[in-house]
Design an enzyme around this catalytic site. Structure first.
Site, mmCIF file in Angstrom:
data_model
loop_
_atom_site.group_PDB
_atom_site.id
_atom_site.type_symbol
_atom_site.label_atom_id
_atom_site.label_comp_id
_atom_site.label_asym_id
_atom_site.label_seq_id
_atom_site.Cartn_x
_atom_site.Cartn_y
_atom_site.Cartn_z
ATOM 1 N N GLU A 72 -56.414 40.060 -44.130
ATOM 2 C CA GLU A 72 -55.675 41.148 -43.480
ATOM 3 C C GLU A 72 -54.480 40.554 -42.755
ATOM 4 O O GLU A 72 -54.511 39.405 -42.331
ATOM 5 C CB GLU A 72 -56.546 41.858 -42.425
ATOM 6 C CG GLU A 72 -57.543 42.819 -42.999
ATOM 7 C CD GLU A 72 -58.371 43.507 -41.918
ATOM 8 O OE1 GLU A 72 -58.029 43.404 -40.721
ATOM 9 O OE2 GLU A 72 -59.361 44.150 -42.287
ATOM 10 N N ARG A 77 -74.213 55.197 -34.024
ATOM 11 C CA ARG A 77 -75.232 55.329 -32.983
ATOM 12 C C ARG A 77 -74.578 55.876 -31.719
ATOM 13 O O ARG A 77 -73.351 55.944 -31.638
ATOM 14 C CB ARG A 77 -75.798 53.949 -32.653
ATOM 15 C CG ARG A 77 -74.679 52.998 -32.213
ATOM 16 C CD ARG A 77 -75.138 51.664 -31.681
ATOM 17 N NE ARG A 77 -74.044 50.946 -31.060
ATOM 18 C CZ ARG A 77 -73.186 50.165 -31.676
ATOM 19 N NH1 ARG A 77 -73.273 49.979 -32.981
ATOM 20 N NH2 ARG A 77 -72.217 49.554 -31.008
ATOM 21 N N LYS A 111 -68.246 46.632 -44.280
ATOM 22 C CA LYS A 111 -66.851 46.696 -43.803
ATOM 23 C C LYS A 111 -65.888 47.058 -44.907
ATOM 24 O O LYS A 111 -64.999 47.876 -44.724
ATOM 25 C CB LYS A 111 -66.447 45.305 -43.288
ATOM 26 C CG LYS A 111 -66.987 45.070 -41.931
ATOM 27 C CD LYS A 111 -66.026 44.257 -41.121
ATOM 28 C CE LYS A 111 -66.274 44.677 -39.729
ATOM 29 N NZ LYS A 111 -66.282 43.638 -38.772
HETATM 30 C C1 MV4 Z 1 -58.686 42.107 -36.185
HETATM 31 C C2 MV4 Z 1 -57.915 41.606 -35.116
HETATM 32 C C3 MV4 Z 1 -56.563 41.432 -35.332
HETATM 33 N N1 MV4 Z 1 -56.015 41.711 -36.547
HETATM 34 N N2 MV4 Z 1 -58.085 42.385 -37.373
HETATM 35 C C4 MV4 Z 1 -62.943 41.405 -34.211
HETATM 36 C C5 MV4 Z 1 -64.292 41.933 -34.564
HETATM 37 C C6 MV4 Z 1 -64.093 42.825 -35.710
HETATM 38 N N3 MV4 Z 1 -64.896 43.989 -35.608
HETATM 39 C C7 MV4 Z 1 -62.628 43.118 -35.763
HETATM 40 N N4 MV4 Z 1 -61.997 42.167 -34.932
HETATM 41 C C8 MV4 Z 1 -60.645 41.999 -34.927
HETATM 42 N N5 MV4 Z 1 -59.998 42.308 -36.085
HETATM 43 C C9 MV4 Z 1 -56.789 42.175 -37.521
HETATM 44 N N6 MV4 Z 1 -56.245 42.422 -38.713
HETATM 45 C C10 MV4 Z 1 -58.560 41.332 -33.914
HETATM 46 C C11 MV4 Z 1 -59.941 41.518 -33.822
HETATM 47 C C12 MV4 Z 1 -60.536 41.200 -32.558
HETATM 48 C C13 MV4 Z 1 -61.144 42.185 -31.759
HETATM 49 C C14 MV4 Z 1 -61.227 43.519 -32.150
HETATM 50 C C15 MV4 Z 1 -61.832 44.477 -31.360
HETATM 51 C C16 MV4 Z 1 -62.353 44.103 -30.124
HETATM 52 C C17 MV4 Z 1 -62.278 42.810 -29.712
HETATM 53 C C18 MV4 Z 1 -61.675 41.832 -30.514
HETATM 54 C C19 MV4 Z 1 -61.601 40.518 -30.057
HETATM 55 C C20 MV4 Z 1 -61.030 39.565 -30.842
HETATM 56 C C21 MV4 Z 1 -60.505 39.915 -32.089
#
Ligand code: MV4
Length: 507
Positions: free
Chosen positions: A200, A292, A116
């Site tokens: 973040e 993928r 990441k």
């Molecule tokens: C975030 C966010 C809000 N703010 N980053 C969740 C999994 C990871 N791949 C990234 N994620 C998130 N990062 C910041 N700065 C909210 C999420 C997140 C989320 C992102 C994509 C799809 C579903 C989600 C569900 C909960 C939180």
């Protein structure tokens, strides 16, 4: 062109690849565990080879054995599908070193975007927006405090090795930092064996919007537009659509260009997806790249007319991409993941034999399934049985069509997510496209506890009357319910007439 492709996967995606092979005139080889000996992907492939007992660790995850099978049957390429070995850079490298073609991005590109923080650094270096924050692992709570004050609360602590939301903690005030850092580190250590955590800015109520890219080995990289994937529960997507109700042509252009820039920087070829958070104010932030083909690729196929899996095979053969660089999505596509889960019981996995299956049809309906009537559904693999995908000229038509197709779908023998999807298609907020990543979990109690609709109440009353009629005639409730009894007996009930007038089927 490749001559014979081995598919290192199972279920609907294995069958999807078999179909692409057939249409390209390429032979296909399935591999299977004992649990899948009679599965559709095994029957439909030109050849099939058993690789082991049901657990994936003893079958679909045995990379070296799968490569040996490919050599033995004379395959010249391996398609990994999604999950299992698809994003393991060691496997992509081993396939190449065995003299086979890997139907996916170069091992080096998988490795380059696998971390990441490394992906974040690469994005920043190429002008792809990321959420404001750091990439360095936090030393202690006081460092976290200082950074949080710089960006302003709320902030999000994230595991550097993270994925699936593990090792993530929202912090809304300074007093919460120390506790949240401990918790995020502990969770990260447990999940990834690495307790590095960074900070973040926390984005409130964003959507999950991702861009499908496709690149060849001659320097062409294009965007196929976005998918809206906000309807998810505990990081499991349930419903996806293309395009996104929140993306204008101008935003599509900007996000597509950013995704293409990132993919090029990573040395990417083949099909891939850049995930973004789309904030309420229209700003977007790169999260990570999936290297993928994805579960939800069909919605992009339906609105672009591009066969993504065929192109994966063609570009791996060295063909040039001949798709126009600026594709405008046509109409609207929606996908519902049909899983063997009981939504009314906390999405508890359901097992058993599919005793009856009626597949929806008609205009604009696509059914990509790994199961059929008679299939045994166990607990060894992912609960996703099938994907129901529809196309409509507008979003409203696609929603109506999905609702109609879900009504046609009948699966007996196990619990499925069908009713859950019906309730979502009936939901006013979903129909307005007013969704974000928290929408489903917020809405779930009212979706599941929803009062029955008028039509459902009438149907139940009619069913009760039919059963009472049957019992009076001495045939018993089960006869009325199961369709036993002769035609005259069914015809003679006035309730049968009412039921038909309501559009119900009388068994
Ligand atoms: C975030 C966010 C809000 N703010 N980053 C969740 C999994 C990871 N791949 C990234 N994620 C998130 N990062 C910041 N700065 C909210 C999420 C997140 C989320 C992102 C994509 C799809 C579903 C989600 C569900 C909960 C939180």
């Amino acid at each position: 062109m490749l001559k014979k492709v081995l598919i290192a996967n199972r279920g609907e995606i294995a069958l999807r690849v078999v179909r692409a092979c057939k249409e390209l005139g390429v032979a296909s080889v399935a591999v299977y565990s004992d649990a899948d000996a009679h599965a559709p992907h095994v029957r439909e492939a030109d050849e099939a080879v058993r690789i082991g007992p049901p657990p994936s660790s003893e079958s679909y995850l045995l990379g070296n054995e799968i490569i040996a099978v490919a050599k033995r049957v004379g395959a010249d390429a391996i398609h990994p599908g999604y999950g299992f070995l698809s994003e393991r850079d060691w496997f992509a490298r081993a396939v190449r070193e065995a003299g086979l073609v890997w139907i996916g991005p170069p091992a080096e590109a998988i490795a380059a975007v696998g971390s990441k923080t490394a992906a974040r650094t690469l994005a920043v270096a190429h002008g792809v927006p990321v959420v404001p924050g750091t990439t360095e692992a936090l030393r202690d709570a006081s460092e976290a405090s200082a950074i949080a004050k710089k960006y302003g609360f709320p902030v999000l602590l994230k595991a550097a090795a993270g994925g699936g939301g593990k090792g993530m903690r929202v912090v809304r005030a300074e007093s919460e930092i120390a506790g949240a850092l401990d918790a995020a580190r502990r969770e990260a250590k447990n999940a990834f064996g690495d307790d590095a955590v960074y900070v973040e800015k926390y984005i409130e109520g964003p959507r999950h919007v991702e861009i499908q890219v496709l690149g060849d080995s001659h320097g062409t990289m294009i965007s196929l537009g976005e998918r809206e994937c906000s309807v998810q529960r505990r990081h499991q997507k349930m419903i996806e659509e293309a395009p996104s109700p929140a993306v204008s042509p101008e935003l599509r252009e900007k996000m597509g260009a950013a995704a293409v820039r990132f993919a090029r920087a990573a040395g990417y070829t083949n099909a891939g997806t850049c995930e973004f958070l789309l904030a309420r104010d229209g700003s977007f932030y790169f999260l990570e790249m999936n290297t993928r083909v994805q579960v939800e690729h069909p919605v992009t196929e339906l609105v672009t007319g591009v066969d993504i899996v065929q192109w994966q095979i063609r570009v791996s053969s060295g063909e040039k991409l001949t798709i126009p660089p600026r594709i405008v999505p046509r109409g609207w596509a929606i996908e519902c993941r049909i899983t063997s889960e009981d939504a009314e019981n906390g999405f508890l996995p359901s097992t058993g034999r599919i005793s009856y299956l009626h597949v929806p049809g008609g205009p604009g309906v696509r059914w990509d399934a790994g199961v059929e009537a008679g299939s045994e559904v166990g607990l060894f693999y992912d609960p996703m049985l099938a994907k129901l995908i529809v196309w409509g000229a507008t979003r409203a038509q696609a929603v109506e069509r999905m609702h109609r197709a879900l009504l046609e779908l009948m699966i007996d023998g196990i619990e499925t997510s069908r009713e859950f999807h019906l309730r979502v298609m009936e939901d006013a907020e979903f129909r307005a496209g007013a969704i974000d990543i928290q929408w489903l979990e917020r809405r779930l109690p009212s979706l599941l506890g929803a009062a029955p609709t008028d039509a459902e109440v009438r149907a139940a009353a009619i069913a009760a009357a039919l059963i009472a009629d049957a019992e009076r005639a001495g045939r018993g409730a089960s006869a009325a319910a199961s369709g036993a009894g002769n035609d005259n007996a069914r015809e003679d009930s006035p309730w049968a007439k009412v039921a038909r007038a309501e559009g119900l089927r009388v068994l």
